[in-house]
Enzyme design. Sequence first.
Site, PDB file in Angstrom:
ATOM      1  N   VAL A  71     -43.933   6.983  58.506  1.00  0.00           N
ATOM      2  CA  VAL A  71     -42.700   7.471  59.133  1.00  0.00           C
ATOM      3  C   VAL A  71     -41.474   7.166  58.281  1.00  0.00           C
ATOM      4  O   VAL A  71     -40.645   8.041  58.032  1.00  0.00           O
ATOM      5  CB  VAL A  71     -42.550   6.872  60.548  1.00  0.00           C
ATOM      6  CG1 VAL A  71     -41.221   7.285  61.167  1.00  0.00           C
ATOM      7  CG2 VAL A  71     -43.725   7.307  61.432  1.00  0.00           C
ATOM      8  N   ARG A 130     -27.105   3.018  63.707  1.00  0.00           N
ATOM      9  CA  ARG A 130     -27.197   4.449  63.442  1.00  0.00           C
ATOM     10  C   ARG A 130     -27.442   5.258  64.712  1.00  0.00           C
ATOM     11  O   ARG A 130     -27.131   6.452  64.764  1.00  0.00           O
ATOM     12  CB  ARG A 130     -28.278   4.727  62.431  1.00  0.00           C
ATOM     13  CG  ARG A 130     -29.622   4.155  62.822  1.00  0.00           C
ATOM     14  CD  ARG A 130     -30.652   4.427  61.763  1.00  0.00           C
ATOM     15  NE  ARG A 130     -30.757   5.847  61.518  1.00  0.00           N
ATOM     16  CZ  ARG A 130     -30.163   6.491  60.516  1.00  0.00           C
ATOM     17  NH1 ARG A 130     -29.406   5.801  59.691  1.00  0.00           N
ATOM     18  NH2 ARG A 130     -30.299   7.772  60.360  1.00  0.00           N
ATOM     19  N   CYS A 132     -30.352   2.855  55.672  1.00  0.00           N
ATOM     20  CA  CYS A 132     -30.435   1.483  56.193  1.00  0.00           C
ATOM     21  C   CYS A 132     -31.600   0.830  55.457  1.00  0.00           C
ATOM     22  O   CYS A 132     -32.225   1.419  54.580  1.00  0.00           O
ATOM     23  CB  CYS A 132     -30.644   1.473  57.700  1.00  0.00           C
ATOM     24  SG  CYS A 132     -32.314   1.846  58.187  1.00  0.00           S
ATOM     25  N   ARG A 166     -32.996   7.837  56.119  1.00  0.00           N
ATOM     26  CA  ARG A 166     -32.772   8.215  57.528  1.00  0.00           C
ATOM     27  C   ARG A 166     -31.652   9.242  57.692  1.00  0.00           C
ATOM     28  O   ARG A 166     -30.653   9.014  58.342  1.00  0.00           O
ATOM     29  CB  ARG A 166     -32.529   6.969  58.373  1.00  0.00           C
ATOM     30  CG  ARG A 166     -33.695   6.005  58.285  1.00  0.00           C
ATOM     31  CD  ARG A 166     -33.532   4.781  59.134  1.00  0.00           C
ATOM     32  NE  ARG A 166     -33.689   5.103  60.559  1.00  0.00           N
ATOM     33  CZ  ARG A 166     -33.520   4.171  61.515  1.00  0.00           C
ATOM     34  NH1 ARG A 166     -33.164   2.959  61.192  1.00  0.00           N
ATOM     35  NH2 ARG A 166     -33.686   4.503  62.788  1.00  0.00           N
ATOM     36  N   ASP A 220     -42.812   1.072  64.763  1.00  0.00           N
ATOM     37  CA  ASP A 220     -42.127  -0.159  65.185  1.00  0.00           C
ATOM     38  C   ASP A 220     -43.102  -1.294  65.462  1.00  0.00           C
ATOM     39  O   ASP A 220     -42.664  -2.421  65.703  1.00  0.00           O
ATOM     40  CB  ASP A 220     -41.274   0.100  66.432  1.00  0.00           C
ATOM     41  CG  ASP A 220     -40.142   1.055  66.148  1.00  0.00           C
ATOM     42  OD1 ASP A 220     -39.541   1.576  67.106  1.00  0.00           O
ATOM     43  OD2 ASP A 220     -39.865   1.300  64.953  1.00  0.00           O
ATOM     44  N   ARG A 252     -30.727  -7.664  67.713  1.00  0.00           N
ATOM     45  CA  ARG A 252     -30.421  -6.253  67.997  1.00  0.00           C
ATOM     46  C   ARG A 252     -31.396  -5.699  69.041  1.00  0.00           C
ATOM     47  O   ARG A 252     -31.062  -4.791  69.782  1.00  0.00           O
ATOM     48  CB  ARG A 252     -30.556  -5.419  66.717  1.00  0.00           C
ATOM     49  CG  ARG A 252     -29.557  -5.762  65.653  1.00  0.00           C
ATOM     50  CD  ARG A 252     -29.616  -4.773  64.526  1.00  0.00           C
ATOM     51  NE  ARG A 252     -29.489  -3.398  65.027  1.00  0.00           N
ATOM     52  CZ  ARG A 252     -29.443  -2.342  64.240  1.00  0.00           C
ATOM     53  NH1 ARG A 252     -29.534  -2.495  62.932  1.00  0.00           N
ATOM     54  NH2 ARG A 252     -29.325  -1.132  64.725  1.00  0.00           N
ATOM     55  N   LYS A 303     -34.767  -0.870  74.809  1.00  0.00           N
ATOM     56  CA  LYS A 303     -33.579  -0.671  73.965  1.00  0.00           C
ATOM     57  C   LYS A 303     -33.422   0.806  73.624  1.00  0.00           C
ATOM     58  O   LYS A 303     -32.353   1.381  73.793  1.00  0.00           O
ATOM     59  CB  LYS A 303     -33.725  -1.469  72.676  1.00  0.00           C
ATOM     60  CG  LYS A 303     -32.722  -1.102  71.594  1.00  0.00           C
ATOM     61  CD  LYS A 303     -32.862  -1.913  70.325  1.00  0.00           C
ATOM     62  CE  LYS A 303     -33.893  -1.379  69.388  1.00  0.00           C
ATOM     63  NZ  LYS A 303     -33.425  -0.290  68.504  1.00  0.00           N
ATOM     64  N   ASN A 304     -34.512   1.431  73.147  1.00  0.00           N
ATOM     65  CA  ASN A 304     -34.384   2.796  72.639  1.00  0.00           C
ATOM     66  C   ASN A 304     -34.272   3.830  73.750  1.00  0.00           C
ATOM     67  O   ASN A 304     -34.022   5.000  73.478  1.00  0.00           O
ATOM     68  CB  ASN A 304     -35.542   3.122  71.695  1.00  0.00           C
ATOM     69  CG  ASN A 304     -35.422   2.328  70.393  1.00  0.00           C
ATOM     70  OD1 ASN A 304     -34.362   1.721  70.134  1.00  0.00           O
ATOM     71  ND2 ASN A 304     -36.462   2.285  69.614  1.00  0.00           N
TER      72      ASN A 304
HETATM   73  C1  EPZ Z   1     -35.985   6.135  66.451  1.00  0.00           C
HETATM   74  O1  EPZ Z   1     -35.213   6.170  65.272  1.00  0.00           O
HETATM   75  C2  EPZ Z   1     -35.967   4.683  66.918  1.00  0.00           C
HETATM   76  N1  EPZ Z   1     -34.584   4.283  67.212  1.00  0.00           N
HETATM   77  C3  EPZ Z   1     -36.556   3.792  65.832  1.00  0.00           C
HETATM   78  O2  EPZ Z   1     -36.590   2.478  66.339  1.00  0.00           O
HETATM   79  C4  EPZ Z   1     -37.982   4.247  65.542  1.00  0.00           C
HETATM   80  O3  EPZ Z   1     -38.522   3.473  64.501  1.00  0.00           O
HETATM   81  C5  EPZ Z   1     -37.975   5.734  65.146  1.00  0.00           C
HETATM   82  O4  EPZ Z   1     -37.339   6.508  66.177  1.00  0.00           O
HETATM   83  C6  EPZ Z   1     -39.375   6.274  64.934  1.00  0.00           C
HETATM   84  O5  EPZ Z   1     -40.122   6.106  66.108  1.00  0.00           O
HETATM   85  C7  EPZ Z   1     -34.010   4.687  68.368  1.00  0.00           C
HETATM   86  O6  EPZ Z   1     -34.612   5.381  69.182  1.00  0.00           O
HETATM   87  C8  EPZ Z   1     -32.610   4.221  68.614  1.00  0.00           C
HETATM   88  P1  EPZ Z   1     -36.526   9.444  63.579  1.00  0.00           P
HETATM   89  P2  EPZ Z   1     -34.757   7.597  64.666  1.00  0.00           P
HETATM   90  O7  EPZ Z   1     -35.362  10.355  63.600  1.00  0.00           O
HETATM   91  O8  EPZ Z   1     -34.607   8.588  65.741  1.00  0.00           O
HETATM   92  C9  EPZ Z   1     -36.694  11.375  59.269  1.00  0.00           C
HETATM   93  C10 EPZ Z   1     -36.350   0.160  66.251  1.00  0.00           C
HETATM   94  O9  EPZ Z   1     -36.929  -0.678  65.568  1.00  0.00           O
HETATM   95  N2  EPZ Z   1     -35.557  12.215  59.713  1.00  0.00           N
HETATM   96  O10 EPZ Z   1     -37.633   9.662  64.562  1.00  0.00           O
HETATM   97  O11 EPZ Z   1     -33.592   7.333  63.777  1.00  0.00           O
HETATM   98  C11 EPZ Z   1     -36.334   9.906  59.167  1.00  0.00           C
HETATM   99  O12 EPZ Z   1     -35.753   9.632  57.917  1.00  0.00           O
HETATM  100  C12 EPZ Z   1     -35.872   1.452  65.634  1.00  0.00           C
HETATM  101  O13 EPZ Z   1     -36.152   0.062  67.494  1.00  0.00           O
HETATM  102  C13 EPZ Z   1     -35.056  13.202  58.858  1.00  0.00           C
HETATM  103  O14 EPZ Z   1     -35.529  13.371  57.738  1.00  0.00           O
HETATM  104  O15 EPZ Z   1     -36.006   7.963  63.783  1.00  0.00           O
HETATM  105  C14 EPZ Z   1     -37.677   9.225  59.346  1.00  0.00           C
HETATM  106  O16 EPZ Z   1     -38.344   9.203  58.101  1.00  0.00           O
HETATM  107  C15 EPZ Z   1     -36.066   1.447  64.135  1.00  0.00           C
HETATM  108  N3  EPZ Z   1     -34.022  13.976  59.284  1.00  0.00           N
HETATM  109  C16 EPZ Z   1     -38.421  10.149  60.310  1.00  0.00           C
HETATM  110  O17 EPZ Z   1     -37.727  11.407  60.260  1.00  0.00           O
HETATM  111  C17 EPZ Z   1     -33.469  13.837  60.537  1.00  0.00           C
HETATM  112  O18 EPZ Z   1     -32.531  14.590  60.878  1.00  0.00           O
HETATM  113  C18 EPZ Z   1     -38.419   9.660  61.770  1.00  0.00           C
HETATM  114  O19 EPZ Z   1     -37.078   9.357  62.090  1.00  0.00           O
HETATM  115  C19 EPZ Z   1     -33.994  12.830  61.387  1.00  0.00           C
HETATM  116  C20 EPZ Z   1     -35.038  12.041  60.959  1.00  0.00           C
END
Ligand code: EPZ
Length: 421
Positions: A327, A93, A117, A122, A305, A397, A22-23
């Site tokens: 995370v 998102r 969310c 996020r 995850d 999803r 998916k990702n």
């Molecule tokens: C990706 O989300 C995945 N989704 C998530 O999978 C996964 O849990 C996550 O990475 C962590 O591995 C997709 O790839 C579509 P992050 P993402 O940006 O990119 C903070 C699932 O279950 N952050 O790596 O949105 C954020 O708040 C989903 O398949 C900022 O502060 O996650 C979080 O605490 C859920 N500012 C941390 O970083 C930013 O600009 C990691 O978020 C971006 C992120």
Amino acid sequence: MDKIVIRGGIPLNGEVTISGAKNAILALMCASLLTRDEMIFHGVPTLNDIRTTKQLLLQLGVCLDDFAAGTLRVKAAEISDHTAPYELVKTMRASVMVLGPLLAREGKADVSLPGGCAIGARPIDQHLKGLEAMGARIDLEGGYVKARAERLQGTDFTFDLKTVTGAENLIMAASLAKGTTVLRNCAVEPEIAELAHVINRMGGCIDGTGTETIVIEGKDRLHGVVHEVMPDRIEAGTYLMAGAVTRGDVRVRHCRPAHLSALLEKLDDAGLRVDVGEDEVRVATNGRVKSNDVETAPYPGFATDFQAQYMALMALADGQSMVTETVFENRFMHVSELVRMGADIRVSGRTARVRGVQQLSGAHVQATDLRASACLVLAGLAAQGTTEVHRVYHLDRGYDRLEDKLAALGADIRREKDDIL
Ligand code: EPZ
């Protein structure tokens, strides 16, 4: 709405074939905006998040065709709209990943801020800082990011923290920028490497894939490719833990064991038998699972995850384990539902103390987010009695035909219309 009804206590045995990631496909569908040519993807799973991304691309004027099952054709010959609307971004998102490619190709993009969310605030500040470093003008207006750029310029940008879609957004933007971009302190999840690999096959020039420093030489245009989507490591790990929590013996085929190292190490430490093949992994029970602490971390650490599913496993383990979520700030919503099934879990800040119990009891439980839903299904598979998991749209999803795959492993599981919710 649907619910999933499980009669638990049956050890799962057999083989399951893992679907496309998916990702990975969500990012690759956004990368299709980087070329006017046709992109063809094979091994595309049937997931609600993919359906949402299709809706978004159609809204932008992109042509889409679903060929034979699992094959998706995307052709962004013309972009007639540059807006990712609130109602779609709020649903998913990952829609923010159209920001980089739209800005790079068209010089403009209006993308709804995703808002928080269930699992956390996020924010996307890193995405926006990186695009500004590449010369974009970013205004926030009416809940939307309004981004403009004559042509993005190469830059040397260091992320303040590891962000998966942040890295993906900037890699896509830099691929059509003028000059070279260096991204430092990048996340290194396999889905990012998959995206870089496909962009390179499109005629891009990206080095450093798999490391924290990515160098992207911008191109004036990129061409279409045909690509088979990589297997979904989170789906693979979920089924391995389903086998483990039911004291069964499950082999997942069509996976990349190297992407599962941190999880497999934890399952081995918990006393499970772990056999690793070239593109398959088998996890079998060796008696009662041993408690084993875990702390989530960006790849190659233990994936956030997997945290909820692993907690279901520890809820029935022998002893006490500490599960720490580093995370996301609110990824313990499955705990209260597990406790209603008889688990002994206490949360303090980012750590849950899990004391293994002899058995869980089936109950009505409510899903709150994608991986929490998977956790509740696993708990239901192991519990004595019947569990009804409500609001399974969360599951849909990210898991393709979950109940079919679990039934093929011997589970007594069915999907029904939900008359409660
Ligand atoms: C990706 O989300 C995945 N989704 C998530 O999978 C996964 O849990 C996550 O990475 C962590 O591995 C997709 O790839 C579509 P992050 P993402 O940006 O990119 C903070 C699932 O279950 N952050 O790596 O949105 C954020 O708040 C989903 O398949 C900022 O502060 O996650 C979080 O605490 C859920 N500012 C941390 O970083 C930013 O600009 C990691 O978020 C971006 C992120």
